[in-house]
Each structure stands twice: as C-alpha cells, then as structure tokens.
Scaffold this active site. Structure first.
Site, PDB file in Angstrom:
ATOM      1  NE  ARG A 118      35.808 -32.598  26.016  1.00  0.00           N
ATOM      2  CZ  ARG A 118      35.003 -31.552  26.038  1.00  0.00           C
ATOM      3  NH1 ARG A 118      35.052 -30.656  25.094  1.00  0.00           N
ATOM      4  NH2 ARG A 118      34.138 -31.397  27.011  1.00  0.00           N
TER       5      ARG A 118
ATOM      6  CE  LYS B 239      22.276 -30.972  26.096  1.00  0.00           C
ATOM      7  NZ  LYS B 239      23.396 -31.889  26.201  1.00  0.00           N
TER       8      LYS B 239
ATOM      9  CG  HIS C  13      31.471 -37.621  20.549  1.00  0.00           C
ATOM     10  ND1 HIS C  13      30.777 -36.566  20.004  1.00  0.00           N
ATOM     11  CD2 HIS C  13      31.390 -37.456  21.890  1.00  0.00           C
ATOM     12  CE1 HIS C  13      30.291 -35.800  20.972  1.00  0.00           C
ATOM     13  NE2 HIS C  13      30.666 -36.320  22.132  1.00  0.00           N
TER      14      HIS C  13
ATOM     15  CB  SER D  59      28.744 -31.628  20.981  1.00  0.00           C
ATOM     16  OG  SER D  59      28.995 -32.963  20.642  1.00  0.00           O
TER      17      SER D  59
END
Length: 172
Positions: free
Chosen positions: A90, A41, A17, A128
């Site tokens: 990614r 979430k 990040h 993460s």
C-alpha cells in the site's frame, strides 16, 4: 503449473485483500490463500471465521484455495508445492517491512520467489487494523470489506459477539 501463496492474517479480509486475490488469481494457475495461525497474536476473528470469510468471497474462483497454516512460510510453500509468494503493497512503509521478510524467505529457500502487487488506488488506505479500529467505535465496515461480509464483520464491532447464525451466512 505455477502455484502462488498469498499469506496473511486477514483479520478481517478487506476490499484491498480481495483486490490482490482477484489480480493474483489471474496470474497463476493456482492461488492458495494462507491464513496465518499465530498463537502469540490476538485476533478479532477466529481462525475458522477468517477462513470462512475468505472462502465465502472466493467461492466462485475455481483456481483459489483457502487454508490455515502456522510455522515458516517457506515450509508452507514447500508443503503446498508453491514457488511464489504474493504480497500486497500500500505504501513505501509496507515495502520497508516486506523486503527484509522476502530476503529471509529467499535465504531459507531459493525456490521461493516473492512478487509484490501494488494496491489499486482506491484501496491504498484500507487495512485490517483500520477496519478493527472502525469497528471498535461501533461504526460499520461497509466500504472496507466485501459487501457480503459486512453484516458478519459489523457483528464483531463495539463488543458484539457474532452468533453462529451470522457465521452460517458467510460459509453457506
């Protein structure tokens, strides 16, 4: 003035990040890091902690702001007068996930353009969720999160509750 938003949950902020933040901040007059607030979430780090972690690592970047938001990203873009969304990639799997979201955002607002930045080679495997998994086994996040955040992030691992003194370390 060109303003971009880099949205995400940042639970926690990773070196990947931070790499995208550094690179995007050099491309735009203003970069707003939008920390997603999603009540459906469950997060390891609170909204306040996620915002403070990001402010801690971007404090010396004059053109970077950090704020939390909820609702539609295009509405947040309009509110912040941003016309660009930054997303990091990614892998090809990330692109499969990101492309439909960008198309929906574009359908909702033709004013918002999505720009993808590919992960620097050293960060392609950093996420993460990987950091949370590492923490769940009592291992350190060192090498995965910015150095100054390691003690705070590690304090959340293996069922540890981070105390206020650790939060003060990163926000002060």
């Amino acid at each position: 003035m060109k303003t971009a938003i880099y949205p995400g949950s940042f639970d926690p902020v990773t070196l990947g990040h931070f790499d995208i933040i550094k690179r995007a901040s050099g491309l735009f007059d203003c970069l707003i890091i939008g920390v997603l607030r999603n009540s459906s979430k469950s997060y390891l780090f609170s909204e306040e902690e996620r915002v403070n972690m990001l402010r801690s690592v971007t404090g010396d970047m004059a053109n970077v702001q950090v704020c939390a938001f909820d609702g539609l990203l295009v509405d947040f873009c309009q509110e912040m007068h941003a016309d660009v969304v930054i997303r990091g990639l990614r892998s090809a799997g990330d692109m499969e996930y990101e492309l439909p979201m960008a198309a929906v955002n574009r359908k909702l607002s033709e004013k918002v353009e999505t720009i993808w930045l590919s992960a620097s080679p050293g960060y392609a495997a950093v996420s993460s969720s990987a950091v949370r998994e590492i923490l769940s086994y009592g291992r350190s996040a060192e090498g995965f999160v910015p150095e100054k955040l390691v003690p705070f992030v590690d304090g959340k691992g293996a069922g540890n509750a981070a105390g206020k003194e650790k939060l003060t370390l990163i926000s002060g």
